[in-house]
Write a protein that holds these residues in place. Sequence first.
Motif, PDB file in Angstrom:
ATOM      1  N   UNK B  89     -18.064  45.175  25.797  1.00  0.00           N
ATOM      2  CA  UNK B  89     -17.610  44.148  26.868  1.00  0.00           C
ATOM      3  C   UNK B  89     -16.212  44.770  27.471  1.00  0.00           C
ATOM      4  N   UNK B  90     -16.433  44.953  28.832  1.00  0.00           N
ATOM      5  CA  UNK B  90     -15.280  45.705  29.525  1.00  0.00           C
ATOM      6  C   UNK B  90     -14.633  44.794  30.667  1.00  0.00           C
ATOM      7  N   UNK B  91     -13.686  44.973  31.379  1.00  0.00           N
ATOM      8  CA  UNK B  91     -12.951  44.291  32.282  1.00  0.00           C
ATOM      9  C   UNK B  91     -13.422  44.623  33.661  1.00  0.00           C
ATOM     10  N   UNK B  92     -13.707  45.820  34.058  1.00  0.00           N
ATOM     11  CA  UNK B  92     -14.083  46.356  35.387  1.00  0.00           C
ATOM     12  C   UNK B  92     -15.188  47.402  35.251  1.00  0.00           C
ATOM     13  N   UNK B 144     -20.749  43.075  18.965  1.00  0.00           N
ATOM     14  CA  UNK B 144     -20.110  43.009  20.551  1.00  0.00           C
ATOM     15  C   UNK B 144     -18.672  43.658  20.249  1.00  0.00           C
ATOM     16  N   UNK B 145     -18.585  44.827  21.044  1.00  0.00           N
ATOM     17  CA  UNK B 145     -17.318  45.603  20.826  1.00  0.00           C
ATOM     18  C   UNK B 145     -16.437  45.076  22.206  1.00  0.00           C
ATOM     19  N   UNK B 146     -15.433  44.532  21.881  1.00  0.00           N
ATOM     20  CA  UNK B 146     -14.540  44.048  23.135  1.00  0.00           C
ATOM     21  C   UNK B 146     -13.568  45.231  23.444  1.00  0.00           C
ATOM     22  N   UNK B 147     -13.882  46.049  24.440  1.00  0.00           N
ATOM     23  CA  UNK B 147     -13.269  47.006  25.162  1.00  0.00           C
ATOM     24  C   UNK B 147     -12.293  46.655  26.081  1.00  0.00           C
ATOM     25  N   UNK B 148     -11.598  45.608  26.149  1.00  0.00           N
ATOM     26  CA  UNK B 148     -10.645  45.131  27.561  1.00  0.00           C
ATOM     27  C   UNK B 148      -9.489  46.201  27.249  1.00  0.00           C
ATOM     28  N   UNK B 149      -8.732  46.415  28.448  1.00  0.00           N
ATOM     29  CA  UNK B 149      -7.563  46.999  28.293  1.00  0.00           C
ATOM     30  C   UNK B 149      -6.487  46.691  26.979  1.00  0.00           C
ATOM     31  N   UNK B 150      -5.878  47.842  26.995  1.00  0.00           N
ATOM     32  CA  UNK B 150      -4.586  47.232  25.804  1.00  0.00           C
ATOM     33  C   UNK B 150      -3.331  46.843  26.604  1.00  0.00           C
ATOM     34  N   UNK B 151      -3.620  45.905  27.649  1.00  0.00           N
ATOM     35  CA  UNK B 151      -2.310  45.281  28.389  1.00  0.00           C
ATOM     36  C   UNK B 151      -2.440  43.869  27.642  1.00  0.00           C
ATOM     37  N   UNK B 152      -1.227  43.062  28.015  1.00  0.00           N
ATOM     38  CA  UNK B 152      -1.201  41.689  27.605  1.00  0.00           C
ATOM     39  C   UNK B 152      -2.443  40.779  28.009  1.00  0.00           C
ATOM     40  N   UNK B 153      -2.768  41.083  29.529  1.00  0.00           N
ATOM     41  CA  UNK B 153      -3.783  40.497  29.936  1.00  0.00           C
ATOM     42  C   UNK B 153      -5.302  40.691  29.091  1.00  0.00           C
ATOM     43  N   UNK B 154      -5.337  41.987  28.813  1.00  0.00           N
ATOM     44  CA  UNK B 154      -6.546  42.608  27.932  1.00  0.00           C
ATOM     45  C   UNK B 154      -6.709  41.798  26.911  1.00  0.00           C
ATOM     46  N   UNK B 155      -5.456  41.945  25.869  1.00  0.00           N
ATOM     47  CA  UNK B 155      -5.156  41.223  24.668  1.00  0.00           C
ATOM     48  C   UNK B 155      -5.809  39.729  24.699  1.00  0.00           C
ATOM     49  N   UNK B 170     -21.842  31.101  17.438  1.00  0.00           N
ATOM     50  CA  UNK B 170     -22.759  32.447  17.327  1.00  0.00           C
ATOM     51  C   UNK B 170     -22.190  33.261  16.282  1.00  0.00           C
ATOM     52  N   UNK B 171     -23.116  33.643  15.579  1.00  0.00           N
ATOM     53  CA  UNK B 171     -22.910  34.766  14.250  1.00  0.00           C
ATOM     54  C   UNK B 171     -23.166  36.167  14.711  1.00  0.00           C
ATOM     55  N   UNK B 172     -22.296  36.764  15.214  1.00  0.00           N
ATOM     56  CA  UNK B 172     -22.291  38.262  15.300  1.00  0.00           C
ATOM     57  C   UNK B 172     -21.147  38.881  14.845  1.00  0.00           C
ATOM     58  N   UNK B 173     -21.065  40.350  14.683  1.00  0.00           N
ATOM     59  CA  UNK B 173     -19.851  40.975  14.513  1.00  0.00           C
ATOM     60  C   UNK B 173     -19.096  41.412  15.854  1.00  0.00           C
ATOM     61  N   UNK B 174     -17.858  40.980  15.787  1.00  0.00           N
ATOM     62  CA  UNK B 174     -17.042  41.275  16.846  1.00  0.00           C
ATOM     63  C   UNK B 174     -16.081  42.317  16.594  1.00  0.00           C
ATOM     64  N   UNK B 175     -16.130  43.301  17.363  1.00  0.00           N
ATOM     65  CA  UNK B 175     -15.040  44.305  16.831  1.00  0.00           C
ATOM     66  C   UNK B 175     -14.179  44.764  18.215  1.00  0.00           C
ATOM     67  N   UNK B 176     -12.985  45.235  18.054  1.00  0.00           N
ATOM     68  CA  UNK B 176     -12.070  45.772  19.222  1.00  0.00           C
ATOM     69  C   UNK B 176     -12.063  47.209  19.054  1.00  0.00           C
ATOM     70  N   UNK B 177     -11.614  47.972  20.253  1.00  0.00           N
ATOM     71  CA  UNK B 177     -11.228  49.202  20.244  1.00  0.00           C
ATOM     72  C   UNK B 177     -10.136  49.683  19.376  1.00  0.00           C
TER      73      UNK B 177
END
Lengths: 205, 205
Positions: B89-92, B144-155, B170-177
Amino acid sequence: MHRQILPTALLRLIDELGSLPGVGPRTAERYAYHLLRASDKKSHTLADSLAKLHTQVSTCPITFALIDFDEQYSKLYTDESRNKQLVALVEEPLDIVALEKTGQFNGTYHVLGGAISPIDGIGPEQLHIPELVQRIKKDNVIELIIATNASVEGESTALFVQNYIKDADIQIDVSRLARGIPVGVDLEYADQITLGHALEGRKKL
Amino acid sequence: MHRQILPTALLRLIDELGSLPGVGPRTAERYAYHLLRASDKKSHTLADSLAKLHTQVSTCPITFALIDFDEQYSKLYTDESRNKQLVALVEEPLDIVALEKTGQFNGTYHVLGGAISPIDGIGPEQLHIPELVQRIKKDNVIELIIATNASVEGESTALFVQNYIKDADIQIDVSRLARGIPVGVDLEYADQITLGHALEGRKKL
């Protein structure tokens, strides 16, 4: 790999923006994406300006400053309030903007169209030097301020122009912009060449 | 004063280029002058790319990645070799380019279309979160890999998505970069938050 990820039209724009001075691939991407997110109207307006650029901008045949296509001469030359007997010699048209911003110059300008740079294949014959001499004679110029850049190319161009005028047996005052320490810069951070110029050009108080 | 010195067409172009992100008046002047000195063909090519930009770029209705106007879906989604049960999952859309360059991800992407930012008036309802949930169900997504930016908004966007998925039962694995010290950076220059993340996410050897 990059090639396959983004749409062709966007990649093409990124490529073209990447040829602007100092713009790398990442910056080009940012510009292109910004334009894509902005309104369609905005990119069309920019496209329109670009398409008209070359036809609507012309060069003054006397000063070689940039002018509107429907003007004959630069307003900075034709303006009655400007002193035609005082000429500032600059490398590029944008240098005029910098000098005008000082608000301290009421003479006219002459654009050389570059500086002598053997490495870039620019010799004195590509610069508007003969036109300068013509103009000095025609307008009875009293003083020529050589305002070329403080680079090696600018310095050698200044020297060349100075000798050219001497050889043409023209009697006018030739001056150069002062070299010295820029406002707001600490002495300890000034490079030695600048400091040398500052010493040499010291002013008696 | 500046207004009167340069030709109208050049000034207009400088104005428009000045609206690109991070481009000030001086940089815009440099770009415009570069284009003026370059061939007429070059500015026309750029104008053409700009005019076509919005009509030739489209958005994938599933992943919201950018695609060619004549494509139906993103190739990164339809490609058989990509794992549809793994979604980043990305922002842009441009974030996809960065992740693809690693060559280490063979899943598919989902573009949020920004990050939650109350100050810019962007709430979760403007992001493609419901479409993500639909897709998770339809494609039986496992991680689902959450790959939003390391900014306040991304967090905060990451947190919001995490809760949204939990609430949707929903039962899935959610991870972050992983957050940590970037390659080539000395410990002493790392900021304390990054260093905190690096400590927290330390790996047993």
